[in-house]
Design an enzyme around this catalytic site. Sequence first.
Site, mmCIF file in Angstrom:
data_model
loop_
_atom_site.group_PDB
_atom_site.id
_atom_site.type_symbol
_atom_site.label_atom_id
_atom_site.label_comp_id
_atom_site.label_asym_id
_atom_site.label_seq_id
_atom_site.Cartn_x
_atom_site.Cartn_y
_atom_site.Cartn_z
ATOM 1 N N CYS A 173 0.832 -1.202 0.000
ATOM 2 C CA CYS A 173 0.000 0.000 0.000
ATOM 3 C C CYS A 173 0.872 1.259 0.000
ATOM 4 C CB CYS A 173 -0.910 0.004 1.228
ATOM 5 S SG CYS A 173 -2.036 1.426 1.273
ATOM 6 N N CYS B 241 0.228 5.118 6.845
ATOM 7 C CA CYS B 241 -0.412 4.933 8.153
ATOM 8 C C CYS B 241 0.595 4.301 9.103
ATOM 9 C CB CYS B 241 -1.650 4.055 8.013
ATOM 10 S SG CYS B 241 -2.833 4.630 6.764
ATOM 11 N N CYS C 293 0.318 0.580 10.299
ATOM 12 C CA CYS C 293 -0.062 -0.483 9.372
ATOM 13 C C CYS C 293 1.125 -1.250 8.781
ATOM 14 C CB CYS C 293 -0.899 0.096 8.239
ATOM 15 S SG CYS C 293 -1.528 -1.183 7.127
ATOM 16 N N CYS D 22 -16.331 -9.626 5.652
ATOM 17 C CA CYS D 22 -15.690 -8.375 5.218
ATOM 18 C C CYS D 22 -14.419 -8.675 4.431
ATOM 19 C CB CYS D 22 -15.365 -7.508 6.432
ATOM 20 S SG CYS D 22 -14.792 -5.853 5.977
ATOM 21 N N CYS E 19 -19.328 -6.966 3.482
ATOM 22 C CA CYS E 19 -18.704 -5.687 3.802
ATOM 23 C C CYS E 19 -17.374 -5.604 3.063
ATOM 24 C CB CYS E 19 -18.486 -5.596 5.312
ATOM 25 S SG CYS E 19 -17.580 -4.133 5.868
ATOM 26 N N CYS F 262 -19.668 1.555 8.445
ATOM 27 C CA CYS F 262 -18.896 0.970 9.544
ATOM 28 C C CYS F 262 -17.695 1.876 9.765
ATOM 29 C CB CYS F 262 -18.459 -0.447 9.168
ATOM 30 S SG CYS F 262 -17.382 -1.236 10.392
ATOM 31 N N ARG G 146 -18.165 -2.771 17.952
ATOM 32 C CA ARG G 146 -17.365 -3.973 17.688
ATOM 33 C C ARG G 146 -16.073 -3.976 18.499
ATOM 34 N NH1 ARG G 146 -17.028 -4.194 12.107
ATOM 35 N NH2 ARG G 146 -19.141 -5.018 12.270
#
Length: 332
Positions: free
Chosen positions: A56, A60, A63, A100, A132, A192, A264
């Site tokens: 990616c 972040c 991550c 998801c 999702c 979400c 969650r």
Amino acid sequence: MQQVEIRHDWTLDEIKDIYNTPLLELVYRAATVHRQYQDIAEVQVCTLLSIKTGGCPEDCAYCPQAARYNTDINTHALMQKDQVLAYAQKAKAAGSTRFCMGAAWREVRDNRDFDRVLDMVKGVNELGMEVCCTLGMLTADQATKLADAGLYAYNHNLDTSKEHYSEIITTRTYDDRLQTLENVRQAGVSVCCGGIIGLGETHEDRINMLHTLSHLPAHPDSVPINALSRVKGTPLENMPKVEFWDMVRMIATTRILMPKAMVRLSAGRSEMSMSDQALCFMAGANSIFTGEKLLTTSNPSFEEDHMMFELLGLKPREAFKTEAEALQVELH
């Protein structure tokens, strides 16, 4: 006790007062709200699969899938539909009602990979599961295409407060995230959206994030509360472990602010005992991810969660229950 109202005008001072309530009193208050709006024995069971891992371009700081960090993540291109559906069927057989799919993209691009994801969405939807996706930023047109394919929910977390955000991510803005949420909501897809604690933020940052979430045009249907998974090779690898009591406080405050949301208990659950998790359920959590992995980090297994549900007297929430209840109201 009079039922609490659904509000979108919580002030920062009100949220601060709730958040700083003595913990046992806070849990009691949240449990009371939870009973008014939810079946306390019911937990939404979700499974998360990384359908495209690593590489990616984002930065972040938490991550392991960011290309710029040297982590032990094994990158892989977009999975094949039959592989994804086989995993979804396994998850359904184990009791999951929401599936998801996550792809390590900065944003969705209109290309063959997106067409393949649309096909996956159709396939999972046909299994009778709530489907999702979390794919990064979406345009309004892309959100509509996903909705037309049968997408039930879209995950796009705020992560932290607007004030702390630039300390964690510089490759997109907070407003970018809010725009994606608006595109999803306008397409009629369930939102979400939650955050992560343990990113070096202050308690004020946590309060500000909850303020933003509670002031969205409609409260998110699902609010994941994550504890930072400290991964070697990321800038946050040496952050202190999140205190369990901070997770309880966040869950309870979220439940009070957004009574109808599924709250969650997400990343960090693998480091919690069964009694820890029980207190989180008491504080208002009513959704979990189950299965061995959360994208790339560890998570309790299906078998462990079955044992916990049996001991605590919990049951999985049925798929599409919100729509079924709305239909019953219309019929009567």
